[in-house]
Design a protein around this motif. Structure first.
Motif, mmCIF file in Angstrom:
data_model
loop_
_atom_site.group_PDB
_atom_site.id
_atom_site.type_symbol
_atom_site.label_atom_id
_atom_site.label_comp_id
_atom_site.label_asym_id
_atom_site.label_seq_id
_atom_site.Cartn_x
_atom_site.Cartn_y
_atom_site.Cartn_z
ATOM 1 N N SER A 34 47.353 -6.065 -15.053
ATOM 2 C CA SER A 34 45.975 -5.939 -14.559
ATOM 3 C C SER A 34 45.588 -7.193 -13.783
ATOM 4 C CB SER A 34 45.008 -5.742 -15.735
ATOM 5 O OG SER A 34 44.918 -6.925 -16.509
ATOM 6 N N HIS A 35 44.581 -7.031 -12.937
ATOM 7 C CA HIS A 35 44.167 -8.126 -12.037
ATOM 8 C C HIS A 35 42.681 -8.439 -12.171
ATOM 9 C CE1 HIS A 35 47.990 -8.221 -9.842
ATOM 10 N NE2 HIS A 35 48.019 -6.922 -10.106
ATOM 11 N N SER A 36 42.372 -9.723 -12.030
ATOM 12 C CA SER A 36 40.974 -10.171 -11.984
ATOM 13 C C SER A 36 40.709 -10.775 -10.607
ATOM 14 C CB SER A 36 40.725 -11.231 -13.063
ATOM 15 O OG SER A 36 41.271 -12.477 -12.653
ATOM 16 N N SER A 48 42.861 -13.239 -8.550
ATOM 17 C CA SER A 48 43.749 -12.845 -7.445
ATOM 18 C C SER A 48 43.006 -11.801 -6.611
ATOM 19 C CB SER A 48 45.123 -12.380 -7.933
ATOM 20 O OG SER A 48 45.064 -11.237 -8.762
ATOM 21 N N ASP A 49 43.414 -10.537 -6.680
ATOM 22 C CA ASP A 49 42.763 -9.567 -5.793
ATOM 23 C C ASP A 49 42.043 -8.445 -6.546
ATOM 24 O OD1 ASP A 49 45.058 -8.333 -6.662
ATOM 25 O OD2 ASP A 49 45.785 -7.784 -4.670
ATOM 26 N N GLY A 50 41.714 -8.688 -7.817
ATOM 27 C CA GLY A 50 40.830 -7.765 -8.522
ATOM 28 C C GLY A 50 39.379 -8.069 -8.169
ATOM 29 N N ASP A 84 47.544 -11.743 -12.932
ATOM 30 C CA ASP A 84 47.119 -12.009 -11.564
ATOM 31 C C ASP A 84 48.311 -12.421 -10.697
ATOM 32 O OD1 ASP A 84 44.327 -11.521 -11.114
ATOM 33 O OD2 ASP A 84 43.905 -13.063 -12.614
ATOM 34 N N HIS A 85 48.204 -12.112 -9.408
ATOM 35 C CA HIS A 85 49.250 -12.505 -8.461
ATOM 36 C C HIS A 85 49.320 -14.034 -8.362
ATOM 37 C CE1 HIS A 85 49.549 -8.409 -6.787
ATOM 38 N NE2 HIS A 85 48.241 -8.371 -6.695
ATOM 39 N N ASP A 86 50.486 -14.591 -8.651
ATOM 40 C CA ASP A 86 50.799 -15.997 -8.334
ATOM 41 C C ASP A 86 49.757 -16.994 -8.838
ATOM 42 O OD1 ASP A 86 52.988 -14.899 -6.878
ATOM 43 O OD2 ASP A 86 51.670 -14.541 -5.164
ATOM 44 N N ARG A 123 46.405 -9.313 1.249
ATOM 45 C CA ARG A 123 46.150 -8.071 1.998
ATOM 46 C C ARG A 123 44.969 -7.283 1.444
ATOM 47 N NH1 ARG A 123 51.343 -4.623 2.478
ATOM 48 N NH2 ARG A 123 51.870 -5.547 0.458
ATOM 49 N N THR A 124 44.758 -7.337 0.127
ATOM 50 C CA THR A 124 43.648 -6.576 -0.448
ATOM 51 C C THR A 124 42.305 -7.053 0.117
ATOM 52 O OG1 THR A 124 44.961 -6.437 -2.451
ATOM 53 C CG2 THR A 124 42.680 -5.728 -2.613
ATOM 54 N N HIS A 125 42.183 -8.366 0.324
ATOM 55 C CA HIS A 125 40.918 -8.904 0.861
ATOM 56 C C HIS A 125 40.718 -8.462 2.313
ATOM 57 C CE1 HIS A 125 42.415 -11.755 -2.321
ATOM 58 N NE2 HIS A 125 41.290 -11.296 -2.847
ATOM 59 N N TYR A 147 45.463 -2.327 -12.682
ATOM 60 C CA TYR A 147 44.028 -2.176 -12.409
ATOM 61 C C TYR A 147 43.524 -3.322 -11.539
ATOM 62 C CZ TYR A 147 39.085 -1.365 -13.606
ATOM 63 O OH TYR A 147 37.744 -1.105 -13.577
ATOM 64 N N HIS A 148 42.709 -2.995 -10.529
ATOM 65 C CA HIS A 148 42.116 -4.013 -9.640
ATOM 66 C C HIS A 148 40.590 -3.985 -9.660
ATOM 67 C CE1 HIS A 148 46.201 -4.408 -8.028
ATOM 68 N NE2 HIS A 148 45.812 -5.461 -7.338
ATOM 69 N N GLY A 149 39.992 -3.048 -10.386
ATOM 70 C CA GLY A 149 38.525 -2.990 -10.436
ATOM 71 C C GLY A 149 38.021 -1.577 -10.247
HETATM 72 MN MN MN Z 1 47.081 -6.624 -5.990
#
Ligand code: MN
Ligand code: AMP
Ligand code: MN
Ligand code: MN
Length: 297
Positions: free
Chosen positions: A8-10, A13-15, A38-40, A135-137, A255-257
């Motif tokens: 899952s992401h917050s 990163s890109d959540g 989170d990514h990286d 890329r998500t942003h 999950y990203h949100g």
């Molecule tokens: Mn992502």
């Protein structure tokens, strides 16, 4: 249904949710063991761990490392039960993050060449952690500016190979990512194997087997079988790879949100039969809840 969600992401990163909001949502949805991956970046882990304690759910320290394999294939390696204070891991993901700013500038140039101006500023407005610009942003900016209906459809016409906004990039080496995770005491998991492409074609089975062989030789121990981004066919394929290669099986929604995810938290179908769950690595076979991760980082 599985009450573990290990991907899952917050907004680190890109959540879109803060780590505490993410954990609150997971607890509400019935998740009993959550990993933030989170990514990286691992900066969200302390906040998420504290929130998990207050909601009475178990928390696993995680991270998702971006990797370039064989020069041009991007794969993601999730680290579970990692120690974020382990120097090589912390420095390793910091080095992966450092390339993102320059990449973002090039992505904006590519979009500008296609007649889409203001993308760099637009993307950064959506990045609560500017170091993690990705890329998500840019996708959120393209939706906001009316070019696409939603984030998922952005990835059909933009930001992928051959389309405006795509920039090739060198992420971590597979050997480094697995080495950093193992060095920190974690378990390396090959994330969402069904999603990998070479160019814009799905990775064929022979190449997937070569990837898995190399991943295991380097110390990788698990594969994501149940992923929010997998079709049921991809889930079955991954379970077969797990059996063939003797890998543990992981599960996560990615999950990203709200409104931006393949699947909500707490909605994961059970593993196919015969899968050995990845939590055996830290709970032991049969599971002794709370065995090893308590109090870690
Ligand atoms: Mn992502
Ligand atoms: P980056 O690390 O900057 O290349 O961004 C990768 C992220 O883009 C992934 O982690 C996803 O959050 C998002 N992404 C990639 N492909 C898709 C897709 N087809 N649909 C939705 N999100 C995607
Ligand atoms: Mn991923
Ligand atoms: Mn992910």
């Amino acid at each position: 249904m599985l009450d573990y969600d290990l991907h899952s992401h917050s907004a680190v990163s890109d959540g879109t949710l803060t780590p505490a909001e993410l954990v609150g949502h997971a607890a509400e949805r019935g998740v009993k063991t959550l990993a933030l991956t989170d990514h990286d970046d691992m900066d969200g882990l302390p906040e998420a761990r504290a929130a998990a304690a207050s909601h009475g759910i178990r928390f696993i320290n995680g991270v998702e490392i971006s990797v370039t394999w064989r020069n041009n294939i991007t794969v993601h390696v999730v680290g579970l039960n990692v120690d974020p204070r382990h120097g090589p891991l912390a420095e390793g993901v910091a080095s992966v993050r450092r390339g993102r700013g320059e990449r973002a500038r090039k992505m904006a140039e590519s979009l500008a060449a296609a007649g889409i101006g203001g993308a760099l500023e637009g993307a950064y407005r959506h990045a609560r952690n500017p170091e993690l610009i990705g890329r998500t942003h840019f996708a959120r900016f393209l939706v906001e500016s009316g070019r696409c209906r939603d984030v998922a459809s952005v990835f059909k016409n933009f930001l992928i190979k051959g389309k405006p906004g795509y920039v090739a990039h060198d992420w971590a080496a597979l050997s480094d990512a697995v080495g950093w995770i193992n060095g920190s005491g974690g378990v390396a998991v090959l994330a969402h194997p069904g999603r990998y492409t070479v160019g814009r074609k799905p990775l064929g089975k022979p190449t997937m087997r070569e990837l898995l062989r190399e991943f295991i030789d380097l110390g990788g121990r698990a594969i994501e079988v149940v992923s929010g981004s997998h079709t049921s066919q991809q889930c079955a394929d991954a379970a077969r790879y797990a059996a063939e290669f003797g890998l543990l099986a992981s599960c996560g929604s990615d999950y990203h949100g709200p409104g931006e995810s393949y699947r909500d938290l707490g909605q994961l179908p059970d593993f196919p039969l015969d899968c050995r769950p990845v939590w055996e690595a830290w709970e032991g076979v049969g599971g002794t809840p709370g065995a090893q991760d308590v109090g870690k980082g």
